[in-house]
Design an enzyme around this catalytic site. Structure first.
Site, PDB file in Angstrom:
ATOM      1  N   VAL A  32       0.367 -16.367  -8.025  1.00 40.88           N
ATOM      2  CA  VAL A  32      -0.646 -17.409  -8.240  1.00 40.88           C
ATOM      3  C   VAL A  32      -1.120 -17.996  -6.915  1.00 40.88           C
ATOM      4  O   VAL A  32      -1.356 -19.192  -6.790  1.00 40.88           O
ATOM      5  CB  VAL A  32      -0.130 -18.522  -9.193  1.00 40.88           C
ATOM      6  N   HIS A  35     -22.499  15.448   3.962  1.00 37.66           N
ATOM      7  CA  HIS A  35     -22.504  15.908   2.577  1.00 37.66           C
ATOM      8  C   HIS A  35     -21.412  16.955   2.385  1.00 37.66           C
ATOM      9  O   HIS A  35     -21.211  17.785   3.268  1.00 37.66           O
ATOM     10  CB  HIS A  35     -23.869  16.541   2.257  1.00 37.66           C
ATOM     11  N   GLY A  38      -4.244 -13.075 -12.022  1.00 40.34           N
ATOM     12  CA  GLY A  38      -5.087 -11.860 -12.023  1.00 40.34           C
ATOM     13  C   GLY A  38      -5.909 -11.736 -10.758  1.00 40.34           C
ATOM     14  O   GLY A  38      -7.044 -11.272 -10.783  1.00 40.34           O
ATOM     15  N   GLY A  39      -5.328 -12.170  -9.625  1.00 37.80           N
ATOM     16  CA  GLY A  39      -5.980 -11.942  -8.320  1.00 37.80           C
ATOM     17  C   GLY A  39      -5.581 -10.567  -7.809  1.00 37.80           C
ATOM     18  O   GLY A  39      -4.965  -9.775  -8.530  1.00 37.80           O
ATOM     19  N   LYS A  58       0.835  -1.217   0.000  1.00 36.57           N
ATOM     20  CA  LYS A  58       0.000   0.000   0.000  1.00 36.57           C
ATOM     21  C   LYS A  58       0.866   1.263   0.000  1.00 36.57           C
ATOM     22  O   LYS A  58       0.461   2.301  -0.532  1.00 36.57           O
ATOM     23  CB  LYS A  58      -0.963   0.000   1.186  1.00 36.57           C
ATOM     24  N   ASP A  75      -4.021 -17.256   8.125  1.00 38.01           N
ATOM     25  CA  ASP A  75      -3.872 -17.859   6.792  1.00 38.01           C
ATOM     26  C   ASP A  75      -3.737 -19.379   6.827  1.00 38.01           C
ATOM     27  O   ASP A  75      -3.976 -20.045   5.807  1.00 38.01           O
ATOM     28  CB  ASP A  75      -2.616 -17.297   6.091  1.00 38.01           C
TER      29      ASP A  75
END
Ligand code: FAD
Length: 521
Positions: A293, A467, A205-206, A79, A335
């Site tokens: 991948v 707003h 393409g993740g 990031k 994970d």
């Protein structure tokens, strides 16, 4: 909520034979209430929560630094780089708003210093947090010798006898089976920016492939993405993904879906790669290849055969909602367990496991795990997706509000995207929220709260949003869902659920405003 099913034997009852053996081998021996393997966002957060709940904790980490993949080679450095390339992109786009800059250029040293400084600060911060909680840190690789003992191979070999243990060993990168030793990049290498290759192939393409591809495209590489499946970002709804794909098509040289990378050979100027699409093979030349991948759980080399825990075929350790494995006193989080591989999931599971160990009522609720893709525009979703609803045969109402109709999106010059609400047509309960557009990485927290608290679309309609902000689009999407849109025309065939508006007043059972003639109607 999970309670303790079985009382485990105390680690403080030292086996005299083992102690004699350890002394003979020159091994160190420790005892602790809670041993945690892995100092990533699952493990270190579990350690902090367990220590705060009065537990004696030993945290074992084989890397030099705490923070795991997330801090060292994942969420944070990626990031940091994405932010820089997006700043440059925003500056370029600002030309149409009357703001011009000279030619923008990147200093790779400067980029690396920026990213490293953030990682350094955060990992030192984690060290400080653990130290202040009195968590003992052991450096080295841990494996089970039996179901109450770990051996930690570090500078010395240490035996750790534990009462409860949390496995938080995370995941590792999947590599391409090329059949030869090739110095292909993984995301970890790519994040170090060794160079900016003129032609970069991203395999996968993740979200990691797309995020890193955008970083390198921003730095000047000609990026080609090859994805095996028929679409990018398979977890998210297609209508949201299409917005991201349109933007990626402008930044990438080529996106090849339903394509498979075959043989890779070293050429004079990099690599010659055979890509197969619909039975046809074509050779392409690239200067560098980034393999993204997917990742696999770190459950091997843990000595699990000395316990009753058996990982599944893919290596994941199954757990119950309290994080308990097949051994009641051994937990697994993050994970290494099934579910999305995301840092915030790991941290929440870590807190739950620590709380259960400290005998607090706690359980992991997977109803609303937000997912964010930091592409440009960003993509985020939480709870049920429309695709999942279809797969599960659920009847849902789907309402969309396009950012084209958002005043704030216009002032940002970022009108591509939408907010989408998936709700139960009977009750109006919000089951899922998806978003694509500016700041949605932040805004998805509102959708997550709505799903988690079981809010209805009317609850969101009645919530005043500031707003002008992009957050108003969430309220506007809820208005579409409730059949009363303001800033877009009502669809001819209502998209949402035309129900009578409900006045929310938690103080009153009947709804409506006290004293009004229609009170209680
Ligand atoms: P990990 O962070 O993998 O930590 C496990 C730790 O255990 C490691 O430090 C490892 O050294 C240690 N360990 C393993 N085995 C042993 C052992 N036997 N003995 C001692 N120590 C051991 N997630 C998000 O939510 N948002 C994002 O934006 C995001 N971006 C990402 C970008 C990239 C490029 C990558 C690669 C990942 C990203 N992720 C993101 C995923 C996120 O990093 C992981 O989901 C998260 O780190 C998992 O946390 P964990 O604690 O389960 O494991």
């Amino acid at each position: 909520m999970c309670g303790r099913r079985r009382t485990s034997s105390s680690p403080h009852r030292i086996d005299v034979n083992l102690e004699v053996r350890d002394m003979a081998l020159g091994n160190l021996r420790e005892e602790t209430e809670v041993a945690i393997i892995g100092g990533g966002p699952g493990g270190y957060v579990a350690a902090i929560r367990a220590a705060d709940l009065g537990k004696e904790v030993v945290l074992i980490e084989e890397r030099e630094r705490m923070g795991g993949v997330c801090l060292i080679e994942g969420c944070i450095p990626s990031k940091a780089l994405i932010n820089v390339v997006e700043l440059a992109e925003t500056a370029r786009a600002a030309r149409k708003m009357g703001l011009t800059f000279g030619e923008l250029s990147f200093s790779l040293d400067g980029l690396r210093r920026w990213s490293d400084s953030i990682v350094d600060t955060l990992t030192k911060g984690v060290d400080g947090l653990l130290k202040r909680r009195g968590v003992e840190i052991l450096r080295g690789h841990a494996h089970f010798s039996d179901n109450h003992t770990l051996t930690v191979e570090g500078a010395a070999s240490t035996t750790v006898a534990f009462r409860d243990c949390i496995i938080a060993t995370g995941s590792d990168i999947n590599r391409l089976p090329t059949g030869q030793e090739l110095p292909l990049w993984t995301s970890a290498e790519a994040l170090r920016i060794p160079e900016v290759p003129p032609r970069l192939l991203v395999v996968g393409g993740g979200y990691i492939g797309l995020e890193m591809g955008l970083v390198y495209a921003g730095l000047g590489s000609q990026v080609t993405v090859v994805e095996f499946f028929p679409r990018l970002l398979p977890g998210a709804d297609l209508d949201l993904v299409e917005v991201v794909v349109r933007s990626c098509e402008k930044r990438f040289h080529q996106i090849m879906i339903e394509s498979k990378v075959g043989e890779i050979q070293r050429g004079d100027n990099g690599y010659i790669v055979s890509v197969e699409h619909q039975g046809q093979k074509h050779a392409h030349e690239f200067d560098q290849i980034l393999v993204a991948v997917g990742r696999r759980p770190n459950s091997d080399k843990l000595g699990l055969e000395h316990t009753a825990i058996r990982p599944d075929k893919r290596g994941f350790i199954e757990v119950n909602p309290c994080g308990r494995t097949a051994e009641d006193h051994i937990y697994a989080i993050g994970d290494v367990t099934p579910g999305p591989m995301l840092a915030h999931k790991a941290s929440r599971e870590g807190k739950v496991a620590a709380e259960v160990i400290a005998k607090h009522p706690s359980a992991f609720d997977s109803r609303a795990i937000p997912a964010v893709v930091f592409t440009d525009p960003e993509l985020a979703w939480t709870g049920l997706t429309e695709r999942e609803a279809g797969e599960q045969g659920l009847t849902v109402a789907v309402a969309r509000f396009p950012l084209l109709a958002s005043g704030r999106a216009r002032t940002l010059g970022r009108t591509e995207g939408m907010v989408k609400i998936i709700s139960d047509p009977e009750s109006g309960r919000i089951l899922g929220v998806g978003m694509v557009g500016p700041y949605v990485s932040e805004l998805i927290a509102e959708g997550t709260l709505a799903v988690q608290l079981g809010a209805t679309v009317e609850d969101v309609v009645a919530t005043i949003h500031p707003h002008p902000t992009v957050s108003e689009a969430i309220m506007e999407a809820a208005e579409v869902a409730a059949g009363m849109p303001v800033h877009i025309n009502p669809p001819k065939k209502p998209e949402g659920i035309a129900r009578k508006p409900v006045h929310i007043n938690p103080q009153r059972k009947d709804g409506g405003c006290e004293g009004c003639p229609n009170a209680g109607t």
